[in-house]
Motif scaffolding. Structure first.
Motif, PDB file in Angstrom:
ATOM      1  N   GLU A   1      72.980  40.151 -24.017  1.00 58.41           N
ATOM      2  CA  GLU A   1      72.067  39.862 -25.128  1.00 58.41           C
ATOM      3  C   GLU A   1      72.539  40.577 -26.402  1.00 58.41           C
ATOM      4  OE1 GLU A   1      69.789  37.809 -25.753  1.00 58.41           O
ATOM      5  OE2 GLU A   1      68.853  38.691 -27.538  1.00 58.41           O
TER       6      GLU A   1
ATOM      7  N   ARG B   1      75.285  38.625 -27.814  1.00 62.15           N
ATOM      8  CA  ARG B   1      74.750  37.407 -28.433  1.00 62.15           C
ATOM      9  C   ARG B   1      74.201  37.736 -29.831  1.00 62.15           C
ATOM     10  NH1 ARG B   1      70.574  34.220 -28.687  1.00 62.15           N
ATOM     11  NH2 ARG B   1      69.089  35.765 -27.920  1.00 62.15           N
TER      12      ARG B   1
ATOM     13  N   ARG C   1      77.007  38.441 -32.284  1.00 61.89           N
ATOM     14  CA  ARG C   1      77.699  37.204 -32.675  1.00 61.89           C
ATOM     15  C   ARG C   1      76.850  36.381 -33.626  1.00 61.89           C
ATOM     16  NH1 ARG C   1      82.367  36.039 -30.208  1.00 61.89           N
ATOM     17  NH2 ARG C   1      82.818  37.186 -28.303  1.00 61.89           N
ATOM     18  N   ARG C   2      75.532  36.374 -33.370  1.00 62.58           N
ATOM     19  CA  ARG C   2      74.630  35.562 -34.187  1.00 62.58           C
ATOM     20  C   ARG C   2      74.615  36.059 -35.625  1.00 62.58           C
ATOM     21  NH1 ARG C   2      68.859  35.689 -31.826  1.00 62.58           N
ATOM     22  NH2 ARG C   2      69.053  37.784 -32.650  1.00 62.58           N
TER      23      ARG C   2
END
Ligand code: 5GP
Length: 210
Positions: A135, A138, A141-142
């Motif tokens: 997570e 993630r 990266r977001r």
């Protein structure tokens, strides 16, 4: 009825640490918005300003020479190298906020937390963990369009920061920022009521009990 001596206490140094991407800035913002009694200590840093950041609000952005001068003048309560840049907590920031009757929120890394604990054992230390490394990746990266190499570097630094979780008084897992901010607020409220910080308590009890 309100606690009649709630204001008679020493101000708190309230430390929030986490790896970048775990949601610490959001939680810090929510806490300061929810509670007028705590103010964020604005650190000095040599890292460049990011888009949207304001000098004096997010950081005091200084060059290497100015940071050196501040070190020489003993202006820092603590300072550390983070990601190849220098960051430091200014004594004057903390002092001014405490003098104004506020508690002080310090968004600093594990190194700063260790140094601060050594000079002031009374600090409160809160660590925010991501729900999982997947997570965290993630979220990293977001939030940016960085290369895999940059992301891998951030993940390695995050793992290093996380390895210090056991040095903190409270450890929270950030599944949901609002819920986590509420927990941080609950910690703050409870720590304010600690008997050892309530300077008016002895006198109050003496008068109350007669
Ligand atoms: P960023 O550059 O993303 O704003 O912050 C990078 C890291 O530096 C974060 O982990 C943040 O907590 C830490 N940091 C910010 N200010 C200070 C400070 O004054 N002292 C220390 N030791 N770390 C800081």
């Amino acid at each position: 009825m309100a606690d009649p001596i709630a204001h008679q206490r020493r101000g708190l140094l309230f430390v929030l640490s986490s790896p970048s991407g775990a949601g610490k800035s959001t939680i810090a913002r929510m806490l300061v918005e929810a509670d007028g009694g705590i103010a964020h200590s604005v650190s000095a840093t040599t890292r460049p300003k990011r888009p949207g950041e304001v000098d004096g609000i997010h950081y005091h952005f200084v060059d290497d020479a100015a940071f050196d001068r501040l070190v020489t003048e003993d202006a820092f309560l603590e300072w550390a190298h983070v990601f190849g840049r220098r960051y430091g907590t200014l004594r004057a920031e903390v002092k001014a906020k405490l003098a104004a009757g506020r508690d002080v929120l310090l968004d600093i890394d594990w190194q700063g937390t260790q140094k601060l604990k050594a000079v002031d054992p009374d600090i409160v230390r809160v660590f925010v963990l991501p729900p999982s490394m997947a997570e965290l990746e993630r979220r990293l990266r977001r939030r940016a369009t960085d290369s895999d190499e940059v992301i891998a570097g951030r993940m390695a630094r995050a793992a290093n920061e996380i390895s210090h979780w056991a040095e903190y008084d409270y450890v929270l897992i950030n599944e949901d920022a609002a819920a986590c901010a509420e927990h941080v607020h609950a910690i703050l409220k409870a720590e304010r009521l600690k008997a050892s910080r309530r300077v008016g308590l002895v006198e109050f009890v003496r008068r109350m009990a007669g």
